[in-house]
Design an enzyme around this catalytic site. Structure first.
Site, PDB file in Angstrom:
ATOM      1  N   CYS A   2       0.857  -1.182   0.000  1.00 56.62           N
ATOM      2  CA  CYS A   2       0.000   0.000   0.000  1.00 56.62           C
ATOM      3  C   CYS A   2       0.897   1.237   0.000  1.00 56.62           C
ATOM      4  CB  CYS A   2      -0.908   0.024   1.228  1.00 56.62           C
ATOM      5  SG  CYS A   2      -2.088  -1.352   1.319  1.00 56.62           S
ATOM      6  N   ARG A  52      -4.749   1.801  -1.247  1.00 58.54           N
ATOM      7  CA  ARG A  52      -4.904   0.457  -0.700  1.00 58.54           C
ATOM      8  C   ARG A  52      -4.727  -0.638  -1.739  1.00 58.54           C
ATOM      9  NH1 ARG A  52     -10.292  -2.460   1.931  1.00 58.54           N
ATOM     10  NH2 ARG A  52      -9.159  -4.199   2.898  1.00 58.54           N
ATOM     11  N   GLU A  80       1.627  -5.623   6.869  1.00 58.75           N
ATOM     12  CA  GLU A  80       0.829  -6.737   7.374  1.00 58.75           C
ATOM     13  C   GLU A  80       1.350  -7.148   8.744  1.00 58.75           C
ATOM     14  OE1 GLU A  80      -0.513 -11.272   6.015  1.00 58.75           O
ATOM     15  OE2 GLU A  80       0.604  -9.979   4.630  1.00 58.75           O
TER      16      GLU A  80
END
Length: 225
Positions: A2, A52, A80
């Site tokens: 992202c 995103r 993440e």
């Protein structure tokens, strides 16, 4: 992957057009959705932008910027958290309730519960920025290995940040002045060592570090965690 971008302008001149330009320069990092948060106080204007690439919780509920506690906290996040499910279970046991299945929301709850100590719980690759509207602070963090990039610029009462230099350069207040010492470093070693950057007043946040910006005092502290 992202992309994140944003600004804090103590002259209160920057607004959504500047934020959109900065954020959308990172469209290649996040083609699935875009989001923008702008606010203006008596002391400053602030913008948080996100591009995103949907990985966890593919629904619109996972879009960013994401808020928590009726807008007290706002977050933009690239990366993440691999163990977010375990952290979510721990927080649920402490009384937290979740509205999404995203690791982004887990970061928000963890930061509210533990502050900077939340980083002790995270396993993953990440960069995130949290704006606390109550305490008037900005918290920026980079993962331990430095997988995710984070650049920032601080000059003339303007703080810019983003996943790539091009996001900072998209803001018209950014001064593209070459740092001669950085050029010397590149010529000697073939790269520019962090936290320095090719431009003056522009830096890379080091891996395993967080940056805390007190917006009332206009002071920046960087800490190795």
């Amino acid at each position: 992957m992202c992309g994140i971008a944003g600004f804090i302008d103590f002259k209160a001149k920057a607004g959504k057009p500047e934020l959109v330009a900065m954020t959308d320069s990172l469209m290649h990092r996040g083609p699935d959705a875009s989001g923008y948060f702008c606010d203006q106080t008596e002391q400053y204007s602030i913008g948080l932008g996100h591009r995103r690439l949907s990985i966890i919780d593919l629904s619109p509920a996972g879009n960013q910027p994401m808020q928590f506690l009726a807008g007290r906290y706002w977050i933009i996040f690239n990366g993440e958290i691999y163990n977010y499910a375990e952290i979510k279970d721990l927080l649920t046991g402490l009384g937290h309730r979740f509205d999404t299945h995203s690791d982004t929301e887990v970061i928000l709850h963890a930061y509210h519960e533990w502050g900077a100590d939340a980083l002790k719980h995270f396993i993953g690759m990440f960069v995130f920025v949290i704006y606390d509207t109550q305490q008037k602070t900005i918290f920026c963090c980079r993962d331990r290995a430095g997988v995710k990039p984070f650049f920032y610029y601080w000059k003339n009462d303007v703080f810019l940040f983003g996943s790539e230099l091009k996001a900072l350069m998209a803001n018209p207040v950014f001064e593209k002045e070459i740092d001669i010492n950085a050029v010397g470093s590149f010529m000697q070693y073939g790269y520019i060592s962090a936290p320095h950057c090719i431009f003056k007043d522009t830096f890379k946040l080091l891996p395993a570090h967080f940056l805390s910006f007190d917006l009332n005092k206009r002071t920046i502290d960087t800490v190795k965690y």
